[in-house]
Design an enzyme around this catalytic site. Sequence first.
Site, PDB file in Angstrom:
ATOM      1  N   CYS A  93      -3.386  44.445 -19.272  1.00 42.91           N
ATOM      2  CA  CYS A  93      -4.261  45.476 -19.847  1.00 42.91           C
ATOM      3  C   CYS A  93      -3.804  46.893 -19.504  1.00 42.91           C
ATOM      4  CB  CYS A  93      -5.698  45.267 -19.385  1.00 42.91           C
ATOM      5  SG  CYS A  93      -5.935  45.685 -17.646  1.00 42.91           S
ATOM      6  N   CYS A  96      -5.529  44.036 -10.315  1.00 42.59           N
ATOM      7  CA  CYS A  96      -5.684  44.872 -11.495  1.00 42.59           C
ATOM      8  C   CYS A  96      -7.088  45.465 -11.450  1.00 42.59           C
ATOM      9  CB  CYS A  96      -5.510  43.997 -12.740  1.00 42.59           C
ATOM     10  SG  CYS A  96      -6.314  44.680 -14.202  1.00 42.59           S
ATOM     11  N   LYS A 130      11.034   4.224  -0.915  1.00 47.34           N
ATOM     12  CA  LYS A 130      10.771   5.664  -0.948  1.00 47.34           C
ATOM     13  C   LYS A 130      10.871   6.220  -2.365  1.00 47.34           C
ATOM     14  CE  LYS A 130      10.604   7.278   3.410  1.00 47.34           C
ATOM     15  NZ  LYS A 130      11.734   7.952   3.908  1.00 47.34           N
ATOM     16  N   GLU A 168       0.858  -1.197   0.000  1.00 49.46           N
ATOM     17  CA  GLU A 168       0.000   0.000   0.000  1.00 49.46           C
ATOM     18  C   GLU A 168       0.890   1.241   0.000  1.00 49.46           C
ATOM     19  OE1 GLU A 168      -2.037  -0.979   3.567  1.00 49.46           O
ATOM     20  OE2 GLU A 168      -0.236  -0.660   4.735  1.00 49.46           O
ATOM     21  N   TYR A 178      -3.222   0.794   8.981  1.00 52.65           N
ATOM     22  CA  TYR A 178      -2.321  -0.083   8.227  1.00 52.65           C
ATOM     23  C   TYR A 178      -1.845  -1.327   8.977  1.00 52.65           C
ATOM     24  CZ  TYR A 178       1.208   3.086  10.308  1.00 52.65           C
ATOM     25  OH  TYR A 178       1.948   3.851  11.156  1.00 52.65           O
ATOM     26  N   LYS A 208       2.748   4.632   1.081  1.00 51.86           N
ATOM     27  CA  LYS A 208       3.230   5.133   2.374  1.00 51.86           C
ATOM     28  C   LYS A 208       2.721   6.560   2.533  1.00 51.86           C
ATOM     29  CE  LYS A 208       7.384   5.460   5.198  1.00 51.86           C
ATOM     30  NZ  LYS A 208       7.276   6.823   5.688  1.00 51.86           N
ATOM     31  N   CYS A 227      -9.835  43.863 -18.808  1.00 52.42           N
ATOM     32  CA  CYS A 227      -8.599  43.082 -18.755  1.00 52.42           C
ATOM     33  C   CYS A 227      -8.818  41.695 -19.360  1.00 52.42           C
ATOM     34  CB  CYS A 227      -8.134  42.963 -17.305  1.00 52.42           C
ATOM     35  SG  CYS A 227      -6.605  42.045 -17.144  1.00 52.42           S
ATOM     36  N   CYS A 277      -1.091  46.857 -14.769  1.00 51.02           N
ATOM     37  CA  CYS A 277      -1.364  45.455 -15.088  1.00 51.02           C
ATOM     38  C   CYS A 277      -0.573  45.036 -16.335  1.00 51.02           C
ATOM     39  CB  CYS A 277      -2.858  45.260 -15.340  1.00 51.02           C
ATOM     40  SG  CYS A 277      -3.253  43.635 -15.989  1.00 51.02           S
ATOM     41  N   ASP A 330       2.104  10.236   4.045  1.00 50.96           N
ATOM     42  CA  ASP A 330       3.015  11.175   4.691  1.00 50.96           C
ATOM     43  C   ASP A 330       2.289  11.939   5.793  1.00 50.96           C
ATOM     44  OD1 ASP A 330       5.468  12.145   5.050  1.00 50.96           O
ATOM     45  OD2 ASP A 330       5.518  13.437   3.276  1.00 50.96           O
TER      46      ASP A 330
HETATM   47  S1  IVH Z   1       3.667   0.013   8.521  1.00 49.58           S
HETATM   48  C1  IVH Z   1       5.646  -2.384  11.663  1.00 49.58           C
HETATM   49  N1  IVH Z   1       2.330   1.120   6.564  1.00 49.58           N
HETATM   50  O1  IVH Z   1       5.862   5.174   8.026  1.00 49.58           O
HETATM   51  C2  IVH Z   1       5.059  -1.607  10.558  1.00 49.58           C
HETATM   52  N2  IVH Z   1       3.698   2.502   7.913  1.00 49.58           N
HETATM   53  O2  IVH Z   1       8.785   4.937   8.416  1.00 49.58           O
HETATM   54  C3  IVH Z   1       4.991  -0.186  10.857  1.00 49.58           C
HETATM   55  N3  IVH Z   1       3.607   4.874   7.351  1.00 49.58           N
HETATM   56  O3  IVH Z   1       5.906   5.208  11.513  1.00 49.58           O
HETATM   57  C4  IVH Z   1       4.560   0.710   9.832  1.00 49.58           C
HETATM   58  N4  IVH Z   1       2.177   4.696   5.703  1.00 49.58           N
HETATM   59  O4  IVH Z   1       3.901   6.288  10.380  1.00 49.58           O
HETATM   60  C5  IVH Z   1       3.184   1.305   7.573  1.00 49.58           C
HETATM   61  N5  IVH Z   1       1.045   2.018   4.843  1.00 49.58           N
HETATM   62  C6  IVH Z   1       1.909   2.175   5.852  1.00 49.58           C
HETATM   63  C7  IVH Z   1       2.395   3.460   6.189  1.00 49.58           C
HETATM   64  C8  IVH Z   1       3.303   3.571   7.226  1.00 49.58           C
HETATM   65  C9  IVH Z   1       2.907   5.526   6.420  1.00 49.58           C
HETATM   66  C10 IVH Z   1       4.536   5.514   8.296  1.00 49.58           C
HETATM   67  C11 IVH Z   1       4.310   5.126   9.722  1.00 49.58           C
HETATM   68  C12 IVH Z   1       5.629   4.685  10.261  1.00 49.58           C
HETATM   69  C13 IVH Z   1       6.577   5.199   9.234  1.00 49.58           C
HETATM   70  C14 IVH Z   1       7.794   4.318   9.151  1.00 49.58           C
END
Ligand code: IVH
Length: 674
Positions: A413, A428, A316, A115, A227, A117, A434, A410, A119
Site C-alpha cells: 500500500c 506497515c 528412515k 510405529e 515404545y 520413529k 493496506c 509497504c 524425533d
Molecule cells: S525402539 C531396542 N521405537 O530411536 C529398541 N526407538 O535410533 C530401541 N526412537 O534411541 C528403540 N522412536 O530414542 C524405538 N518408536 C520407537 C522410536 C525409537 C524413536 C529412537 C530412540 C532410540 C533411537 C534409535
Amino acid sequence: MSNEKIQHEIEQLRNEINHHNTLYYVLDEPQVTDQYYDQLLRKLQALETRSPEFLTADSPTQRVGAEIAEQFESVQHEVPMLSLDNAFDESEMLAFNKRLKELLSMETALQYSAEPKLDGLAVSLLYEHGKLVRAATRGDGRSGENITTNVRTIKSVPLKLNGTKVPQLLEVRGEVYMPLEGFRKLNERQAKNDNKVFANPRNAAAGSLRQLDPKITASRPLTFCSYAIAQCQGESLPDSQYAQMQLVKSLGLPISPYIQQLDSIQACFEYYQDIAAKRGSLAFEIDGVVFKLNDINQQQQAGFVSRAPRWAIAWKFPAQEVMTTLLDVEFQVGRTGALTPVARLDPVEVGGVVVSNATLHNMDEIKRKDIRIGDTVIVRRAGDVIPEVVAAVLKDRKAGFKQPEMPKKCPVCDSEVVQLEGQAAYRCTGGLVCAAQRKEAIKHFASRKAMDIDGLGDKLVEQLVDLKMIDTIADLYSLTLEQLSSLDRMAEKSAQNLLDALDRSKSTTLPRFIYALGIREVGEATALALANYFTDLASVEKSDEETLIQVADVGPVVAANIVHFFDQAENQQVIDTVLAAGIHWPPIEKPDDIDLPLKGTTYVITGTLQNYSRQQAAEILKKLGAKVSSSVSSKTTAVVAGDKPGSKVDKADKLGVTVLDEKAFEDLTGKKDD
Ligand code: IVH
C-alpha cells in the site's frame, strides 16, 4: 472440615485428575474442558497449601520442578539402552527380513509391530509399586543421567500407574519430544526475550530436558511416548510387542496412536508409505518408521549385535534439508502489518514437496545468519512447518552478493514502514488502508477456530478484496448471490453454499468472536479467558488496562493491545456492523467461583525478582485468586519486592502495607509457577 475429610477430598481430587490425565494424554478422549481440569487442580492446590501435611510427591500438583541441581547423577542401566540399525529403502528392508527369517529358520512370513520413529530423546522410566521413582537419559547406553526431577514435570508421564495389576517393578523406555506447535511458540518466546532460538524440535527437547533447573523444564512443552518395556517384575507379560504396548497403555502411559501389527514385509512397505504420507500433517516430527519383530520369543532368539538389536530396524525418511539458490527476498505483509522477509528460491524438492518459497523469519535472523541474495542456502522443511532458510553456504559466496534490506515503504500500500521500539518486527503503518492487512484480517476472521466460515478460503478472500467486493470484515455479511456468482469459477450452487455458511457462522460463541477480531497477541486461550472473565463483549470493550491484567494470561502488553484495538473508531464500526448483521452467541455462565487461597487479596509487584519476571509472578498470584495492581494503596494486601524496588516500597512503608521478599513470595505461593 476435619482432617480426615480434607485427606479424603485430596485423594478424590487426585484420582479424578489422574483419570482425566489418562483420558487426555493416553486415550486422546478428553471428557472435560481445560477450564474444569484447571479448577480441579487449583482446588487440590488450595487444599494442599492449607494442609501441607497431606502433600505427597506423586500428587498431580507436584510437576513444577524441585530445587536446582548442581549436576546430574549417573545412573547404571540394568538393561542396556540400545540404538537401532537403519534402512533407507525397500531393498534394505528386504535384506533385514531375509536375515531374520534365516536366523529364526522361518519359512512363513514374520510378523512385525510398527510405529513412527519420534524425533526426540530416549528416556527410561522406572516405576516401583506403581510410583515413578527414577527417570534417566540413554547416555552411552550403559549409564545415563538421572533426570527424574525434570521428567516429573512432563504432564504426560504419569507419576503413578493406573489399575489393579500394577507390577512391583516396571521399566518403560520411550521418547521425550516436543510437539511442533509448542516448539514454534517456545522459539517465539525465546526470540522475544533475546534467548537462544532452537534449530529444531529435537534440539529444543534435548535442551529443555537437560536443564539443571527443573522449573525451566516445567515451562517447556515436552511430552512422552512409550515404545518398549525393558524390565517387569511381579506380573507376567504378554508375549508380543504389540500386546505389551497395550498393557503399557492400560497402566496409564502414552503409546503411539499409530502402532500396528503387520503380517508381512509387504505390509511393512504399505505402512511406511502410509506414515510418510501422513508425516506432513502430524503434530510432531518423525524421522522414519520403526519395525520390531512382534513375537517376543523370536526377539530373544534373534538377540543383539554390539549396539543394536537384530530384531528391530528404523526405516528412515530421506533428508529434509537440501541446498538451492536464493534468488531474491520479498516482504510479505501480515494481519497486524508485520513485514516478514520471504526467500524466493530456485525450486527444489525437499521431503517429497517442491519448495520455491521459504521464510527468513525477520531481519535480525537474516543478519545473524548473514544471508545474502545469490547465496547457496540450506533449506529445511519439517513436518507441516513453513520451509525455512537455515544457513548460507559460505564457500559458494561471490563478491557483490548483498544482504536484503527492509523497504521504507509497504510493498502493498506504499504506506511508511516503521520499526517499533524494542521489537524485531517492522510494520506497515497503513492499517485498514493496506489491502494486505485487510486480506489477512478477513482470512483470520473466517478461519476454522474463529468464525469458521466454510468455503471462504484464502484465495477467495484475496479475489473478493482485489475486486473491491469487500473492504473489511464488515462487508462480508452483505455479499449477495449475484455478486458471488459473477466470480470466476463460482457456480450459483457454490455461491449459495457460501451464503449459507456465512449465515451459519452468525451463530457463534463469545470466545470465538473475540478471537476472530484478530487483536494483536489475543489467541484462542486469551480470548476464552477474556470471555469467561467479562462474560459480555461490552465489558471487554470498555475495560481499562488495570482491569484487563486481572485476567489469567493477560499481561501489560496484551492489555495495551486490547485497549488500543477498541479505541480505534474503525474497529468499533466494523464490530457494530457485523453485530447488526445478526452475529450472536449464548450467554456465558461464570464458572463457579471456587475457593482459591488468595481470593480477596491484592498484591503489587515491584523491582527485579531472581526467579520470575514480574509478569510470571503476577500470573502465579492471579491463579491463586489474588488481584494484581500497579499502584500501592491502603487496600493493598502486600507488596512483593525484588531488587531495586523504587518508590512503591517507600509508599508501602508509609501506609503500613506488608513488603514481601522473593522467599516470602515463594512461601506464600508454594512456588507453583506453571
Ligand atoms: S525402539 C531396542 N521405537 O530411536 C529398541 N526407538 O535410533 C530401541 N526412537 O534411541 C528403540 N522412536 O530414542 C524405538 N518408536 C520407537 C522410536 C525409537 C524413536 C529412537 C530412540 C532410540 C533411537 C534409535
